[in-house]
Design a protein around this motif. Structure first.
Motif, PDB file in Angstrom:
ATOM      1  N   SER A 198      82.833  -9.621   4.185  1.00  0.00           N
ATOM      2  CA  SER A 198      81.993  -9.392   5.362  1.00  0.00           C
ATOM      3  C   SER A 198      82.014  -7.909   5.724  1.00  0.00           C
ATOM      4  O   SER A 198      80.998  -7.313   6.061  1.00  0.00           O
ATOM      5  N   GLU A 223      87.279 -11.724   4.604  1.00  0.00           N
ATOM      6  CA  GLU A 223      86.917 -10.644   5.519  1.00  0.00           C
ATOM      7  C   GLU A 223      86.585  -9.372   4.734  1.00  0.00           C
ATOM      8  O   GLU A 223      85.783  -8.550   5.187  1.00  0.00           O
ATOM      9  N   HIS A 260      80.076 -12.803   4.386  1.00  0.00           N
ATOM     10  CA  HIS A 260      80.864 -14.033   4.177  1.00  0.00           C
ATOM     11  C   HIS A 260      80.058 -15.039   3.350  1.00  0.00           C
ATOM     12  O   HIS A 260      80.585 -15.694   2.451  1.00  0.00           O
ATOM     13  N   HIS A 269      77.505  -8.837   8.699  1.00  0.00           N
ATOM     14  CA  HIS A 269      78.881  -9.325   8.571  1.00  0.00           C
ATOM     15  C   HIS A 269      78.895 -10.781   8.080  1.00  0.00           C
ATOM     16  O   HIS A 269      79.532 -11.103   7.075  1.00  0.00           O
TER      17      HIS A 269
HETATM   18 ZN    ZN Z   1      84.449 -12.194   9.553  1.00  0.00          ZN
END
Ligand code: ZN
Length: 500
Positions: A296, A293, A267, A263
Motif C-alpha cells: 500500500s 503495508e 493492498h 493506498h
Molecule cells: Zn494499509
C-alpha cells in the motif's frame, strides 16, 4: 490426488467460505447497512467467525496434517502443496493453543471496551476506560502465555508479522528513530509548506472519479473489484475474483480521496496478484501485515507521491479541477502533497514523521506487556514520548492515548509494528525492482506501470502466504530486512524538497 490432501483442501475451502461470508457482512456494515442492523450484524459476524474457528481446530484437521508429513518432507520447500501443508500446520498449531472459552471471553471484552472507547474518546475521558484497558493488558499477557516465547510481546507480534520479534524490531526501530529525529528537526527549521491548493472546495463525487482513474492506471482490475464509500477506508477480499477497496472524501481536502485510494489499491493489487490456484486456501492471503503495508505504501508514496507520477497526472488533475488548480504549478502541488509537519495524530502524519508515531506505540506496548509501565501511567508516558520523538505533546488524551482504535478493540501488543515494517520494506522492494529491471524506471517516467506491477507480481504477489516475511525478503532482495534503502529514499527526497 492424495485422499487426505483432498479432504484437507475441502475442509479448508469450507472454512474460507465462512470467513468470506464474515468479511462480506463486515464490508456491508461499513458501507451500506442501515444503522438499525448494527446489533444483529455484530452477532452474525461473531457466529461466522466462531464456526470458522471451530471447524479449523477440529482434531481431524490435525490428523490430516499429521498424515501429510511424509508428503511435505519429500517435496521441495517452495512446492505449492508442501507450502500449503506447512503454512496450514503452523496456523493450526497456533489456533489450537488458545482455549475456546478464552477466545470467547476475549471477544466479549473487546466488544465492551470498544463500546466504552467510542464514548470516552470524544469526552477526553481516559479514566472511564482505564479499568477496561487493565483487563485488556491482562488478557494480552494471558494470550501470549499460551505460546513459547523469549519476550512476552513476541507471540502477539507473530500473529500479524510472523517470525518478527522484539529482539529483531527494537534495534531496527532505534536505529530508524536515531536517523529520523534529526531529519524532522532539520525540516522543522525550514519555512512551512503552503498546502492551500489541496484545501479548496472539491466536489466529493469528482474527487472519487479522479482517484478511480489513478487506480485504473496503476493496474487495479475492476472486473475483480469495486470502490465504495466508508468512514475508515480498508481493503477486503471475498475471493481472488472479488478484491474490494473502500474510500472517503472530504470536500475541503482532496488528498484523503487521492492517497487513500492509492493506498487501498496497493493492498488490492497484492491480493489480485495472488496465484489463482491458491483460491480458498490459507495461501490465498498476503503474507504479513508488514508486507501488505509495504505494497500500500509503495503505490501510495514511492509511486503516488513522486514527482514523476505527477508529471504525468498533474495536467489531468488540473483539467479535472481547473478552478482549484489552474494557477498552481506542478512544483507547488508536489510540495503540498509532501508537506512534513510535526503533528499529534498518526493517521494524518506525513512520510517522514509517520514512523515516529508508530514506534512510540510499539515501545509503549512492549513496556506495558513487560510490566514496566502501568495503565494509569500510560497517558503521561505517551506525552513524554511525544516530547522525546516529535518535540510536541498533546494537550488532551483524545488526541493522545485515546486516538487509535487498536488498544480499544484488540490486544495490546502486535498492533502497530506492521505499519513501520511496511514503510521500511516498501523502499527495500522498490529499490530491488528498479535495480533488477532498468526498463521499470523508464516506463514509470512515461506513466507506464505494468512493468513495475509485473515485477511485484512475479516476485511477491503470486506467492501469497507461501513464504513468511523474512523468507520472502531474503528471496526477493538476497538479504535481511534493512532500513538503508528507506532512509536513502527519505533523505534524498526530502533534502531536495526542503533544501537541506
Ligand atoms: Zn494499509
Amino acid at each position: 490426488m492424495n485422499e487426505n490432501l483432498h479432504e484437507l483442501k475441502t475442509r479448508l475451502a469450507e472454512i474460507s467460505d465462512l470467513r468470506a461470508a464474515s468479511s462480506l457482512a463486515h464490508w456491508d456494515q461499513a458501507t451500506y447497512m442501515p444503522a438499525g442492523g448494527v446489533e444483529a450484524r455484530g452477532r452474525q459476524i461473531s457466529t461466522l467467525n466462531r464456526l470458522a474457528h471451530e471447524k479449523f481446530i477440529e482434531p481431524r484437521v490435525g490428523k490430516l496434517l499429521e498424515s501429510l508429513r511424509e508428503l511435505e518432507q519429500s517435496t521441495p520447500f517452495e512446492d505449492d502443496t508442501t507450502s500449503l501443508i506447512r503454512v496450514t500446520r503452523r496456523e493450526w498449531e497456533k489456533a489450537v493453543r488458545v482455549p475456546a472459552a478464552f477466545e470467547a471471553k476475549m471477544s466479549d471484552h473487546f466488544a465492551q471496551i470498544y463500546q466504552a472507547w467510542t464514548i470516552a474518546r470524544p469526552k477526553n475521558d481516559f479514566a472511564s476506560v482505564a479499568p477496561l484497558l487493565e483487563k485488556t493488558l491482562d488478557l494480552s499477557r494471558e494470550l501470549a502465555s499460551f505460546f513459547p516465547h523469549q519476550h512476552i510481546a513476541d507471540p502477539l507480534i507473530d500473529f500479524s508479522d510472523e517470525a518478527m520479534t522484539v529482539g529483531v524490531l527494537r534495534p531496527l526501530f532505534t536505529e530508524l528513530k536515531n536517523q529520523l529525529v534529526p531529519l524532522v528537526e532539520a525540516i522543522a527549521k525550514k519555512p512551512e509548506t503552503d498546502q492551500s491548493c489541496l484545501r479548496r472546495k472539491y466536489l466529493k463525487g469528482e474527487q472519487i472519479a479522479f482517484a478511480n482513474t489513478l487506480a485504473t492506471h496503476i493496474g487495479y482490475d475492476w472486473n475483480r473489484g469495486r470502490n465504495d464509500m466508508t468512514h475508515h477506508p480498508f481493503m477486503t477480499k471475498f475471493s481472488l475474483g472479488d478484491v474490494r477497496i473502500t474510500n472517503r472524501a472530504q470536500e475541503n481536502d482532496i488528498s484523503d480521496a487521492l492517497f487513500g485510494t492509492l493506498h487501498e489499491t496497493g493492498h488490492a493489487l497484492y491480493e489480485q496478484g495472488i496465484n489463482p490456484a491458491f483460491e480458498s486456501t490459507p495461501l490465498a492471503n498476503g503474507t504479513s501485515s508488514g508486507v501488505h503495508e509495504s505494497q500500500s505504501r509503495l503505490w501510495e508514496n514511492l509511486v503516488g507521491r513522486s514527482r514523476g507520477f505527477w508529471e504525468i497526472f498533474f495536467p489531468q488533475i488540473q483539467a479535472a479541477f481547473p478552478e482549484q488548480l489552474k494557477i498552481v504549478s506542478l512544483d507547488e502541488y508536489y510540495r503540498a502533497i509532501n508537506k512534513v509537519e510535526r503533528s499529534l495524530v498518526r493517521t494524518d502524519a506525513d512520510e517522514v514523521t509517520y514512523n515516529l508515531h508508530v514506534m512510540i506505540r510499539f515501545e509503549l506496548e512492549v513496556q506495558m506487556l513487560k510490566g514496566a509501565l502501568s495503565i494509569k501511567d500510560l497517558p503521561d508516558a505517551w506525552r513524554a514520548m511525544y516530547r522525546e520523538y516529535l518535540g510536541i505533546e498533546p494537550h488532551d488524551d483524545s488526541c493522545g492515548v485515546l486516538q487509535d482504535v487498536h488498544w480499544f478493540a484488540g490486544t495490546i501488543g502486535g498492533a502497530f509494528q506492521g505499519y513501520t515494517l511496511g514503510n521500511i520494506l516498501s523502499a527495500q522492494f522498490y529499490n530491488c525492482a528498479l535495480q533488477s529491471n532498468p526498463q521499470i524506471a523508464s516506463d514509470l517516467s512515461r506513466g507506464e506501470y505494468s512493468s513495475l506491477l509485473g515485477w511485484l507480481r512475479e516476485n511477491i504477489y503470486q506467492h501469497g502466504a507461501k513464504f513468511t516475511a523474512p523468507e520472502l525478503i531474503e528471496r526477493v532482495t538476497g538479504g535481511p530486512l534493512s532500513i538503508a534503502p528507506y532512509m536513502e529514499y527519505l533523505n534524498g527526497k526530502y533534502s531536495a524538497l526542503y533544501g537541506l
